[in-house]
Design a protein around this motif. Structure first.
Motif, PDB file in Angstrom:
ATOM      1  N   GLY A 191      13.070 -13.489 -41.247  1.00 11.73           N
ATOM      2  CA  GLY A 191      13.465 -13.020 -42.576  1.00 11.73           C
ATOM      3  C   GLY A 191      13.912 -14.158 -43.468  1.00 11.73           C
ATOM      4  N   ILE A 192      14.667 -15.114 -42.868  1.00 17.82           N
ATOM      5  CA  ILE A 192      15.117 -16.280 -43.646  1.00 17.82           C
ATOM      6  C   ILE A 192      13.921 -17.109 -44.093  1.00 17.82           C
ATOM      7  N   GLN A 193      12.979 -17.352 -43.149  1.00 21.90           N
ATOM      8  CA  GLN A 193      11.812 -18.168 -43.499  1.00 21.90           C
ATOM      9  C   GLN A 193      10.971 -17.484 -44.571  1.00 21.90           C
ATOM     10  N   SER A 194      10.792 -16.157 -44.436  1.00 20.65           N
ATOM     11  CA  SER A 194      10.006 -15.419 -45.431  1.00 20.65           C
ATOM     12  C   SER A 194      10.653 -15.500 -46.805  1.00 20.65           C
ATOM     13  N   ALA A 195      11.994 -15.483 -46.829  1.00 24.09           N
ATOM     14  CA  ALA A 195      12.695 -15.554 -48.113  1.00 24.09           C
ATOM     15  C   ALA A 195      12.528 -16.925 -48.760  1.00 24.09           C
ATOM     16  N   ILE A 196      12.431 -17.982 -47.914  1.00 20.27           N
ATOM     17  CA  ILE A 196      12.295 -19.337 -48.452  1.00 20.27           C
ATOM     18  C   ILE A 196      10.886 -19.581 -48.979  1.00 20.27           C
ATOM     19  N   VAL A 254      -3.583 -17.471 -50.524  1.00 18.00           N
ATOM     20  CA  VAL A 254      -3.095 -18.102 -49.306  1.00 18.00           C
ATOM     21  C   VAL A 254      -3.342 -17.144 -48.141  1.00 18.00           C
ATOM     22  N   PHE A 255      -3.977 -17.658 -47.082  1.00 24.26           N
ATOM     23  CA  PHE A 255      -4.120 -16.921 -45.825  1.00 24.26           C
ATOM     24  C   PHE A 255      -3.148 -17.549 -44.839  1.00 24.26           C
ATOM     25  N   PHE A 256      -2.082 -16.812 -44.474  1.00 24.31           N
ATOM     26  CA  PHE A 256      -0.969 -17.345 -43.692  1.00 24.31           C
ATOM     27  C   PHE A 256      -0.784 -16.461 -42.474  1.00 24.31           C
ATOM     28  N   GLU A 257      -1.032 -17.002 -41.269  1.00 25.77           N
ATOM     29  CA  GLU A 257      -1.028 -16.212 -40.038  1.00 25.77           C
ATOM     30  C   GLU A 257      -0.277 -16.980 -38.946  1.00 25.77           C
ATOM     31  N   PRO A 258       1.090 -16.809 -38.848  1.00 25.21           N
ATOM     32  CA  PRO A 258       1.843 -17.509 -37.799  1.00 25.21           C
ATOM     33  C   PRO A 258       1.386 -17.067 -36.415  1.00 25.21           C
ATOM     34  N   ARG A 259       1.453 -18.003 -35.458  1.00 26.02           N
ATOM     35  CA  ARG A 259       1.122 -17.651 -34.082  1.00 26.02           C
ATOM     36  C   ARG A 259       2.227 -16.806 -33.466  1.00 26.02           C
ATOM     37  N   ASP A 260       3.481 -17.182 -33.726  1.00 27.99           N
ATOM     38  CA  ASP A 260       4.640 -16.457 -33.215  1.00 27.99           C
ATOM     39  C   ASP A 260       5.346 -15.772 -34.380  1.00 27.99           C
ATOM     40  N   ILE A 261       6.554 -15.289 -34.133  1.00 28.71           N
ATOM     41  CA  ILE A 261       7.264 -14.555 -35.181  1.00 28.71           C
ATOM     42  C   ILE A 261       7.602 -15.486 -36.342  1.00 28.71           C
ATOM     43  N   SER A 289       7.108 -19.521 -38.032  1.00 29.63           N
ATOM     44  CA  SER A 289       5.955 -20.423 -38.136  1.00 29.63           C
ATOM     45  C   SER A 289       6.373 -21.865 -38.357  1.00 29.63           C
ATOM     46  N   GLY A 290       5.568 -22.779 -37.774  1.00 30.42           N
ATOM     47  CA  GLY A 290       5.730 -24.202 -38.066  1.00 30.42           C
ATOM     48  C   GLY A 290       4.920 -24.630 -39.278  1.00 30.42           C
ATOM     49  N   ASP A 291       3.974 -23.796 -39.729  1.00 25.62           N
ATOM     50  CA  ASP A 291       3.258 -24.036 -40.982  1.00 25.62           C
ATOM     51  C   ASP A 291       4.070 -23.435 -42.132  1.00 25.62           C
ATOM     52  N   PHE A 292       4.047 -24.092 -43.293  1.00 25.10           N
ATOM     53  CA  PHE A 292       4.662 -23.458 -44.463  1.00 25.10           C
ATOM     54  C   PHE A 292       3.979 -23.984 -45.723  1.00 25.10           C
ATOM     55  N   TYR A 293       4.094 -23.229 -46.801  1.00 25.42           N
ATOM     56  CA  TYR A 293       3.586 -23.671 -48.096  1.00 25.42           C
ATOM     57  C   TYR A 293       4.746 -23.676 -49.090  1.00 25.42           C
ATOM     58  N   TRP A 294       4.616 -24.539 -50.106  1.00 25.76           N
ATOM     59  CA  TRP A 294       5.724 -24.764 -51.040  1.00 25.76           C
ATOM     60  C   TRP A 294       5.138 -24.898 -52.450  1.00 25.76           C
ATOM     61  N   TYR A 295       5.840 -24.327 -53.432  1.00 28.55           N
ATOM     62  CA  TYR A 295       5.326 -24.333 -54.803  1.00 28.55           C
ATOM     63  C   TYR A 295       6.490 -24.555 -55.772  1.00 28.55           C
ATOM     64  N   LYS A 296       6.265 -25.400 -56.752  1.00 26.82           N
ATOM     65  CA  LYS A 296       7.284 -25.622 -57.782  1.00 26.82           C
ATOM     66  C   LYS A 296       6.576 -25.865 -59.119  1.00 26.82           C
ATOM     67  N   GLN A 297       6.897 -25.062 -60.127  1.00 25.30           N
ATOM     68  CA  GLN A 297       6.352 -25.257 -61.470  1.00 25.30           C
ATOM     69  C   GLN A 297       7.272 -26.206 -62.216  1.00 25.30           C
ATOM     70  N   ILE A 298       6.699 -27.343 -62.642  1.00 21.94           N
ATOM     71  CA  ILE A 298       7.509 -28.365 -63.327  1.00 21.94           C
ATOM     72  C   ILE A 298       7.744 -27.967 -64.774  1.00 21.94           C
ATOM     73  N   GLY A 333       9.221 -25.020 -34.597  1.00 21.30           N
ATOM     74  CA  GLY A 333       8.462 -25.275 -35.825  1.00 21.30           C
ATOM     75  C   GLY A 333       9.124 -24.645 -37.025  1.00 21.30           C
ATOM     76  N   GLY A 334       9.723 -23.440 -36.845  1.00 15.97           N
ATOM     77  CA  GLY A 334      10.403 -22.761 -37.945  1.00 15.97           C
ATOM     78  C   GLY A 334      11.586 -23.563 -38.450  1.00 15.97           C
ATOM     79  N   PHE A 335      12.405 -24.134 -37.513  1.00 16.02           N
ATOM     80  CA  PHE A 335      13.527 -24.972 -37.931  1.00 16.02           C
ATOM     81  C   PHE A 335      13.032 -26.181 -38.723  1.00 16.02           C
ATOM     82  N   MET A 336      11.959 -26.798 -38.216  1.00 17.44           N
ATOM     83  CA  MET A 336      11.427 -27.994 -38.876  1.00 17.44           C
ATOM     84  C   MET A 336      10.915 -27.657 -40.275  1.00 17.44           C
ATOM     85  N   SER A 337      10.295 -26.457 -40.422  1.00 16.48           N
ATOM     86  CA  SER A 337       9.773 -26.080 -41.733  1.00 16.48           C
ATOM     87  C   SER A 337      10.912 -25.916 -42.749  1.00 16.48           C
ATOM     88  N   MET A 338      12.073 -25.374 -42.292  1.00 17.76           N
ATOM     89  CA  MET A 338      13.198 -25.211 -43.223  1.00 17.76           C
ATOM     90  C   MET A 338      13.794 -26.562 -43.615  1.00 17.76           C
TER      91      MET A 338
END
Length: 673
Positions: free
Chosen positions: A436-441, A457-464, A466-475, A494-499
């Protein structure tokens, strides 16, 4: 000559004659002369075995069924004449035929049997070849660790024997192991070692194969110029010295594909036609079919649809021919096996008759002896019955005690299971909370689509998590940053590393106002090293990352990557934009990654992705998809309406994966103006 092997030869020759097995697939002057000599009755057994092995070798690629039968005849004759080394060769050649048919389990059994027999007669050369053959089956099945173990055993034997020809085979298979695991530089290094040994031994056929192997490695990594260089060397050496049709046609077809991808259609047609001509003249039906299909593809790309349709007729003709030939081969093999089994049954019946006669002669003695034994058994039975009754009470008491202990253990196991279930539920609750925290971020993609409507975006974590993440910022109103990242590990680590990565990116872009992709990479490497205290701890965690700065006013996309690439697809095909060789994070210094600038226009489709999609196992053979197949999916995605592209990417992934487990987190981002 013994009766059974002679019968087997007669059966085999009759069946092959009736079924027309010896077609133009293997009809060469050498083959015809060997076959004529093999059919003569007056030749010695040892010579017949040698000829059978040679015929098996000639058939190994074009007709593995025939190759297997010739090798079986060689094995049977060798057993009859107690020629153990030739028997080992017959078994090995059967394994090669089965391997070429794709029957890997049966092939492995033959190779293991050959290894056992060569060990029993202390034949070190045959032991080395057995290890190489076992390794080759493991390579076909992508069991690279097992293959390496057997190659190392073979290498010890080859060095002991100082046999450079065996070493050439070993380094060739090392190269295929490294090629299969994506270590292409090591693959080329081992192929070059094999080439050096084969040149030293004047092994021309081995040189032809090795040049082709090196060319295929360069073709795999997309360096078509180097691939063309080595494939051409293989072809020229083959044409000048060996005239091996199998390798020649395969190499010609690969070269045709390269020229087709370079859009040099005249050269592509030249090589494809040459491949087709050799295949037809040599009776290599499957290879001829492939060559005609390549010619059809080239003509369609040239817009010559009439000529492409003409090749359709040839393709259908050869498909029917292959089908009919396969049926004939299978019928021939069934007939041989049936007749051999019938002869075996007859021998078993004769053996049983003999045994019955012997039993009848000994019956009187057996009856007398049996009566004595029966009386003795009755006496012993009465004695043991007395002892059994005496000990019965003691045994019952012990059983009751054991029952009580088991009941206590059952109660304790139930209690432990309850505790484990509670702990497991607590752990799952924590992981789901982390999700839930990762989804919110992660950014809401609807915000991204406000700035880039044509995006998904096609986003499919292997486990609950994910070590993959995407990030977006409008300047500002005209500029935005879009990032795809693949962290070390997956799941909770991977989830900790992504945060950690998302936090660092917020600081770099928001607080430091750094927008240029290459500068963001440098600062992110520094931040990760500092946050994780990697210089002190030696921690090597990090991430592969691709960064795009999208400027709608300037109509450009700036890209920089670290360990991750970007693919641009348009109506000309695809182009891979590679980033730095390694990702960010870790104790090593980070080399500056260049920033590339591309036009943001409707004809260009940009894709960012982690390696999880291409690394997924599946398909009809349960193999890894690999990057070339993934890029074909991206090219196909470009051709369909944008609203359907995300679903297309998902459908292709699910179809490839099938029932296989997902091996890694998967993320694909696509966008266009």
């Amino acid at each position: 000559m013994k009766f059974i092997p002679l019968l087997l030869i007669c059966i085999f020759l009759t069946v092959t004659s009736n079924a027309h097995i010896h077609t133009s697939q293997t009809t060469t002057p050498k083959f015809d002369s060997l076959l004529t000599l093999f059919e003569k009755k007056e030749i010695s057994d040892s010579l017949r075995i040698e000829i059978a092995l040679e015929l098996s070798w000639l058939n190994r690629n074009v007709s593995p069924d025939n190759a297997f039968l010739y090798a079986k005849i060689a094995e049977d004759f060798s057993k009859e004449n107690q020629l153990k080394k030739l028997e080992v060769k017959g078994i090995a050649f059967q394994g090669i035929a089965l391997r070429n048919k794709g029957e890997y389990q049966r092939a492995m059994k033959k190779f293991m049997l050959g290894l056992d027999k060569s060990n029993s007669i202390d034949a070190e050369e045959d032991q080395a070849y057995s290890h190489i053959n076992i390794a080759s089956v493991n390579i076909y099945q992508e069991n690279y660790d097992e293959a390496t173990v057997h190659l190392e055993m073979a290498e010890v034997l080859a060095n002991k024997l100082k046999d450079y020809r065996i070493l050439g085979y070993i380094f060739t298979n090392y190269g295929r192991v490294y090629g299969g695991t994506g270590l292409y530089n090591k693959a080329v290094k081992n192929f070059n070692k094999a080439l050096e040994l084969r040149e030293k031994e004047n092994d021309i056929y081995g040189q032809v194969v090795t040049y082709s192997d090196i060319g295929n490695v360069y073709l795999e990594i997309g360096d078509v110029d180097q691939a063309l260089k080595y494939l051409t060397a293989s072809l020229e050496l083959n044409e000048k010295n060996v005239h091996d049709a199998d390798n020649m046609v395969s190499t010609l077809t690969d070269i045709a594909v390269i020229y087709r991808e370079k859009e040099k259609f005249r050269k592509a047609i030249h090589y494809a036609k040459k491949a087709a001509d050799i295949s037809v003249n040599s009776g290599l039906r499957h290879m001829a079919l492939n060559a005609f299909m390549e010619l059809k593809t080239i003509e369609r790309l040239r817009g010559k649809y009439d000529q492409a349709l003409r090749y359709d007729d040839l393709i259908e003709l050869y498909r029917d021919s292959i089908f009919n030939e396969d049926i004939r081969l299978k019928l021939a093999e069934m007939n041989v096996r049936y007749l051999v089994e019938q002869r075996t049954k007859e021998n078993e019946i004769l053996k049983k008759d003999k045994e019955i006669n012997e039993i009848m002669l000994e019956r009187q003695t057996v009856i007398s002896f049996s009566a004595f034994i029966l009386i003795l058994i009755l006496c012993l039975f009465v004695y043991f019955l007395f002892i059994e009754n005496k000990n019965k009470k003691v045994v019952n008491n012990k059983l009751q005690l054991q029952k009580n202990e088991l009941e206590m253990q059952s109660i304790e196991i139930k209690r432990i299971n309850t505790l484990l279930k509670a702990k497991s539920q607590d752990m799952m609750d924590s992981i789901n909370y982390a999700k839930g925290i990762q989804s919110a971020i992660l950014p809401n993609w609807s915000y991204v689509k406000q700035f880039i409507p044509n995006s998904f975006v096609f986003f499919e974590p292997r486990d609950i998590v994910s070590g993959d993440f995407y990030w977006y910022k409008q300047i500002d109103e005209q500029r935005a940053i879009l990032i795809a990242a693949d962290c070390t590990g997956h799941g909770v680590p991977g989830g900790f590393m992504s945060m950690v990565g998302e936090t660092a990116l917020e600081y770099i872009v928001d607080s430091q106002d750094i927008y240029e992709p290459s500068k963001i990479l440098e600062e992110l490497h520094s931040r990760l090293s500092s946050i994780l205290r990697q210089k002190k701890s030696g921690n090597m965690d990090g991430m592969e990352i691709a960064i795009c700065l999208i400027d709608q006013e300037a109509e450009t996309v700036q890209f920089a990557g670290a360990g991750m690439s970007m693919t641009i697809v348009n109506n000309k095909g695809h182009e891979i934009i590679k980033g730095a060789n390694r990702g960010v994070g870790g104790v090593n210094s980070f080399s500056t990654a260049p920033t590339y600038v591309f036009d943001l226009k409707p004809s260009n489709m940009f894709f960012l992705y982690s390696d999880g999609y291409a690394d997924q196992f599946g398909g009809p053979k349960g193999k890894k998809m690999k990057s070339p197949n993934f890029r074909k999916i991206l090219e196909a995605c470009y051709q369909i309406p944008f609203k359907d592209q995300k679903q297309f990417i998902k459908t292709q992934f699910d179809s490839w994966k099938g029932d296989e487990d997902q091996v890694d987190d998967v993320m694909v981002i696509g966008f266009s103006c």
